[in-house]
Design a protein around this motif. Sequence first.
Motif, PDB file in Angstrom:
ATOM      1  N   THR A   1      71.579  60.435  38.596  1.00 40.38           N
ATOM      2  CA  THR A   1      70.934  60.831  37.340  1.00 40.38           C
ATOM      3  C   THR A   1      70.715  62.332  37.315  1.00 40.38           C
ATOM      4  N   HIS A   2      70.224  62.880  38.422  1.00 42.80           N
ATOM      5  CA  HIS A   2      69.994  64.324  38.527  1.00 42.80           C
ATOM      6  C   HIS A   2      71.297  65.108  38.308  1.00 42.80           C
ATOM      7  N   VAL A   3      72.386  64.662  38.915  1.00 43.67           N
ATOM      8  CA  VAL A   3      73.678  65.347  38.758  1.00 43.67           C
ATOM      9  C   VAL A   3      74.113  65.312  37.299  1.00 43.67           C
ATOM     10  N   PHE A   4      74.020  64.166  36.662  1.00 44.20           N
ATOM     11  CA  PHE A   4      74.432  64.051  35.265  1.00 44.20           C
ATOM     12  C   PHE A   4      73.588  64.949  34.361  1.00 44.20           C
ATOM     13  N   ARG A   5      72.316  65.058  34.660  1.00 42.36           N
ATOM     14  CA  ARG A   5      71.436  65.915  33.861  1.00 42.36           C
ATOM     15  C   ARG A   5      71.714  67.386  34.117  1.00 42.36           C
ATOM     16  N   SER A   6      71.818  67.764  35.385  1.00 41.32           N
ATOM     17  CA  SER A   6      71.960  69.183  35.708  1.00 41.32           C
ATOM     18  C   SER A   6      73.355  69.716  35.402  1.00 41.32           C
ATOM     19  N   TYR A   7      74.380  68.944  35.656  1.00 43.64           N
ATOM     20  CA  TYR A   7      75.736  69.447  35.439  1.00 43.64           C
ATOM     21  C   TYR A   7      76.181  69.304  33.981  1.00 43.64           C
ATOM     22  N   PHE A   8      76.029  68.108  33.424  1.00 44.00           N
ATOM     23  CA  PHE A   8      76.511  67.864  32.063  1.00 44.00           C
ATOM     24  C   PHE A   8      75.473  68.181  30.990  1.00 44.00           C
TER      25      PHE A   8
ATOM     26  N   TYR B   1      72.988  66.178  30.151  1.00 42.84           N
ATOM     27  CA  TYR B   1      72.569  64.967  29.462  1.00 42.84           C
ATOM     28  C   TYR B   1      71.053  64.847  29.469  1.00 42.84           C
ATOM     29  N   SER B   2      70.525  64.237  28.415  1.00 42.84           N
ATOM     30  CA  SER B   2      69.105  63.920  28.376  1.00 42.84           C
ATOM     31  C   SER B   2      68.811  62.904  29.479  1.00 42.84           C
ATOM     32  N   LYS B   3      67.548  62.753  29.822  1.00 43.97           N
ATOM     33  CA  LYS B   3      67.187  61.794  30.860  1.00 43.97           C
ATOM     34  C   LYS B   3      67.624  60.373  30.484  1.00 43.97           C
ATOM     35  N   PRO B   4      67.359  59.905  29.255  1.00 41.62           N
ATOM     36  CA  PRO B   4      67.803  58.548  28.904  1.00 41.62           C
ATOM     37  C   PRO B   4      69.324  58.371  28.996  1.00 41.62           C
ATOM     38  N   GLU B   5      70.093  59.361  28.550  1.00 43.37           N
ATOM     39  CA  GLU B   5      71.549  59.244  28.594  1.00 43.37           C
ATOM     40  C   GLU B   5      72.056  59.290  30.032  1.00 43.37           C
ATOM     41  N   ALA B   6      71.490  60.170  30.842  1.00 43.46           N
ATOM     42  CA  ALA B   6      71.884  60.251  32.253  1.00 43.46           C
ATOM     43  C   ALA B   6      71.564  58.938  32.967  1.00 43.46           C
ATOM     44  N   GLU B   7      70.420  58.353  32.675  1.00 41.15           N
ATOM     45  CA  GLU B   7      70.052  57.081  33.291  1.00 41.15           C
ATOM     46  C   GLU B   7      70.964  55.949  32.811  1.00 41.15           C
ATOM     47  N   ARG B   8      71.329  55.969  31.530  1.00 45.18           N
ATOM     48  CA  ARG B   8      72.236  54.954  30.998  1.00 45.18           C
ATOM     49  C   ARG B   8      73.590  55.019  31.716  1.00 45.18           C
TER      50      ARG B   8
ATOM     51  N   GLU C   1      78.503  48.388  36.562  1.00 46.33           N
ATOM     52  CA  GLU C   1      79.903  48.101  36.229  1.00 46.33           C
ATOM     53  C   GLU C   1      80.883  48.727  37.215  1.00 46.33           C
ATOM     54  N   GLY C   2      80.357  49.570  38.099  1.00 45.66           N
ATOM     55  CA  GLY C   2      81.210  50.194  39.102  1.00 45.66           C
ATOM     56  C   GLY C   2      81.807  51.522  38.690  1.00 45.66           C
ATOM     57  N   ARG C   3      81.646  51.891  37.418  1.00 48.33           N
ATOM     58  CA  ARG C   3      82.204  53.145  36.924  1.00 48.33           C
ATOM     59  C   ARG C   3      81.622  53.485  35.568  1.00 48.33           C
ATOM     60  N   ALA C   4      81.704  54.772  35.211  1.00 44.52           N
ATOM     61  CA  ALA C   4      81.317  55.213  33.874  1.00 44.52           C
ATOM     62  C   ALA C   4      82.125  56.442  33.511  1.00 44.52           C
ATOM     63  N   THR C   5      82.548  56.505  32.268  1.00 41.02           N
ATOM     64  CA  THR C   5      83.192  57.707  31.755  1.00 41.02           C
ATOM     65  C   THR C   5      82.087  58.668  31.372  1.00 41.02           C
TER      66      THR C   5
ATOM     67  N   GLU D   1      86.253  67.813  39.922  1.00 39.82           N
ATOM     68  CA  GLU D   1      86.049  68.629  41.122  1.00 39.82           C
ATOM     69  C   GLU D   1      84.563  68.924  41.337  1.00 39.82           C
ATOM     70  N   ALA D   2      83.855  69.188  40.252  1.00 41.79           N
ATOM     71  CA  ALA D   2      82.410  69.437  40.361  1.00 41.79           C
ATOM     72  C   ALA D   2      81.688  68.191  40.874  1.00 41.79           C
ATOM     73  N   MET D   3      82.079  67.014  40.382  1.00 45.68           N
ATOM     74  CA  MET D   3      81.446  65.781  40.868  1.00 45.68           C
ATOM     75  C   MET D   3      81.703  65.621  42.366  1.00 45.68           C
ATOM     76  N   HIS D   4      82.897  65.956  42.823  1.00 52.49           N
ATOM     77  CA  HIS D   4      83.199  65.897  44.261  1.00 52.49           C
ATOM     78  C   HIS D   4      82.300  66.854  45.032  1.00 52.49           C
ATOM     79  N   GLU D   5      82.072  68.040  44.483  1.00 50.71           N
ATOM     80  CA  GLU D   5      81.198  69.009  45.143  1.00 50.71           C
ATOM     81  C   GLU D   5      79.765  68.485  45.252  1.00 50.71           C
ATOM     82  N   PHE D   6      79.349  67.665  44.295  1.00 47.27           N
ATOM     83  CA  PHE D   6      78.028  67.032  44.353  1.00 47.27           C
ATOM     84  C   PHE D   6      78.030  65.801  45.256  1.00 47.27           C
ATOM     85  N   GLY D   7      79.188  65.431  45.773  1.00 48.20           N
ATOM     86  CA  GLY D   7      79.281  64.276  46.659  1.00 48.20           C
ATOM     87  C   GLY D   7      79.500  62.957  45.957  1.00 48.20           C
TER      88      GLY D   7
END
Length: 94
Positions: A38-45, A47-54, A62-66, A80-86
């Motif tokens: 959630t933190h990565v989605f918020r800080s990098y993209f 996203y709002s907290k609700p959207e990052a949590e969704r 589901e095992g994945r999300a676009t 590549e950025a997601m890989h850098e975040f692990g």
Amino acid sequence: MSLTQPDEDLREREVVELDRGWSTVVWNDPVNLMSYVTHVFRSYFGYSKPEAERLMLQVHREGRATVASGPREEMERHTEAMHEFGLWATVEKQ
């Protein structure tokens, strides 16, 4: 103005439109905490907290999300950025 100009413009628009059909997909993994994802989605993209949590819950359940869609080069940078975040991520053609 030549008669070939509209065809050239049309071809250029088609190439640009074709290049937009890519996505960055984040996959579930056994390592990262849901709060971290959630933190990565918020800080990098940004996203709002609700959207990052969704999105994080979609990854978890589901095992994945676009997480982004757009031109291939941009999606490769996001992956590549997601890989850098692990995080596990791939680029996919839509």
